[in-house]
Design a protein around this motif. Structure first.
Motif, PDB file in Angstrom:
ATOM      1  N   GLU A  45       0.324  -0.817   0.533  1.00  0.00           N
ATOM      2  CA  GLU A  45      -0.142   0.074   0.118  1.00  0.00           C
ATOM      3  C   GLU A  45       0.664   0.935   0.457  1.00  0.00           C
ATOM      4  N   GLU A  46       2.176   0.970   0.756  1.00  0.00           N
ATOM      5  CA  GLU A  46       3.302   2.895   0.734  1.00  0.00           C
ATOM      6  C   GLU A  46       3.575   2.620  -0.384  1.00  0.00           C
ATOM      7  N   MET A  64       0.491  -3.544  -5.030  1.00  0.00           N
ATOM      8  CA  MET A  64      -0.430  -4.004  -4.827  1.00  0.00           C
ATOM      9  C   MET A  64      -0.527  -5.020  -5.478  1.00  0.00           C
ATOM     10  N   ILE A  65      -0.996  -4.859  -7.102  1.00  0.00           N
ATOM     11  CA  ILE A  65      -0.727  -6.322  -7.381  1.00  0.00           C
ATOM     12  C   ILE A  65       0.339  -7.471  -7.628  1.00  0.00           C
ATOM     13  N   ALA A  66       2.253  -6.682  -8.011  1.00  0.00           N
ATOM     14  CA  ALA A  66       2.258  -7.262  -8.088  1.00  0.00           C
ATOM     15  C   ALA A  66       2.574  -8.423  -6.396  1.00  0.00           C
ATOM     16  N   ALA A  67       2.777  -7.712  -4.710  1.00  0.00           N
ATOM     17  CA  ALA A  67       2.539  -8.113  -3.730  1.00  0.00           C
ATOM     18  C   ALA A  67       1.345  -9.456  -4.123  1.00  0.00           C
ATOM     19  N   PHE A  68       0.178  -9.500  -4.389  1.00  0.00           N
ATOM     20  CA  PHE A  68      -1.007 -10.241  -4.299  1.00  0.00           C
ATOM     21  C   PHE A  68      -0.452 -11.355  -5.036  1.00  0.00           C
ATOM     22  N   GLN A  92       9.438   3.656   9.801  1.00  0.00           N
ATOM     23  CA  GLN A  92       9.014   3.933  10.891  1.00  0.00           C
ATOM     24  C   GLN A  92       7.472   3.299  10.377  1.00  0.00           C
ATOM     25  N   ILE A  93       6.976   2.407   9.082  1.00  0.00           N
ATOM     26  CA  ILE A  93       5.893   2.063   8.557  1.00  0.00           C
ATOM     27  C   ILE A  93       6.552   0.198   8.806  1.00  0.00           C
ATOM     28  N   LEU A  94       7.727   0.371   9.257  1.00  0.00           N
ATOM     29  CA  LEU A  94       7.679  -1.119  10.114  1.00  0.00           C
ATOM     30  C   LEU A  94       7.285  -1.221  11.469  1.00  0.00           C
ATOM     31  N   SER A  95       7.685   0.146  12.021  1.00  0.00           N
ATOM     32  CA  SER A  95       7.275   0.040  13.323  1.00  0.00           C
ATOM     33  C   SER A  95       5.744   0.371  13.750  1.00  0.00           C
ATOM     34  N   GLN A  96       5.114   0.796  12.758  1.00  0.00           N
ATOM     35  CA  GLN A  96       3.999   1.027  13.360  1.00  0.00           C
ATOM     36  C   GLN A  96       2.927  -0.060  12.893  1.00  0.00           C
ATOM     37  N   GLN A  97       3.196  -1.321  11.824  1.00  0.00           N
ATOM     38  CA  GLN A  97       2.487  -1.643  11.517  1.00  0.00           C
ATOM     39  C   GLN A  97       2.157  -2.772  12.347  1.00  0.00           C
ATOM     40  N   LYS A  98       0.694  -3.589  13.237  1.00  0.00           N
ATOM     41  CA  LYS A  98       1.198  -4.679  13.398  1.00  0.00           C
ATOM     42  C   LYS A  98       0.693  -5.958  13.270  1.00  0.00           C
TER      43      LYS A  98
END
Length: 206
Positions: free
Chosen positions: A10-11, A15-19, A158-164
């Motif tokens: 998302e960042e 998304m298509i490649a991720a799926f 910061q993105i990695l530290s904010q994901q749950k």
């Protein structure tokens, strides 16, 4: 770990490649799972049959043998083979003890804070290498995806530290992000990090 992949996608807008990567990874995991189950089927079946054979022999035939030998040797000590017939019970008790100990240890570790969980897992010699390899691979993959998308190092951490979705990666990213904000070089941070393999330092250096 698939959810954290989608969060990163998302960042960076992939998304298509991720799926596609998730679908490929799930297919590989399912294939490996079937291979692993097939590999365990034969030894598990063999051990079960052996245990049942010993159990039937001891319960059906052993009492008769004991009665016959008792009549012939009333004043002598039991022969060694009588004790050997109790080996299935011993191994079953040992197996159950190990399973219970592992289960209790897992429950205890899961109730601890993330930093404490990682510290306890590092003390397990065999599991330490497996855990470090897995965390290094996951952290390098997720951080590399963000950096490849053009996101700055601090923002990526910061993105990695904010994901749950992955608490271990979150803890590692939070720790590294705090040191980066203090001006510590990334190489130095990775050298002092106990959760990641030392080989990551060589990879980042090159």
């Amino acid at each position: 770990h698939h959810l954290i992949t989608l969060t990163i996608a998302e960042e960076n807008g992939e998304m298509i490649a991720a799926f596609a990567r998730i679908a490929e990874r799930m297919a590989i995991e399912e294939h490996l799972k079937r291979k692993f189950q097939q590999a365990l089927l034969y030894p598990a079946t063999l051990l079960t049959l052996l245990f049942l054979m010993f159990l039937v022999f001891r319960t059906a035939f052993f009492p008769r043998i004991t009665a016959i030998t008792a009549q012939r040797q009333s004043n002598t000590s039991p022969p060694v083979y009588e004790y050997l017939l109790y080996l299935p019970d011993f191994f079953l008790f040992l197996f159950l003890t190990i399973i219970i100990a592992i289960t209790v240890a897992k429950i205890y570790i899961r109730k601890q804070p993330i930093a404490r969980q990682l510290s306890l897992q590092r003390k397990i010699f065999v599991w330490r290498t497996v855990q470090q390899t897995h965390l290094t691979k996951q952290f390098a993959h997720h951080l590399g995806s963000l950096l490849h998308a053009g996101i700055a190092l601090q923002d990526s951490l910061q993105i990695l530290s904010q994901q749950k979705y992955h608490p271990y990666i979150q803890h590692i990213a939070t720790t590294i992000h705090a040191h980066v904000l203090q001006g510590t070089p990334l190489i130095t941070i990775l050298q002092l990090n106990d959760e990641l393999l030392p080989q990551l330092v060589k990879f980042v250096t090159h």
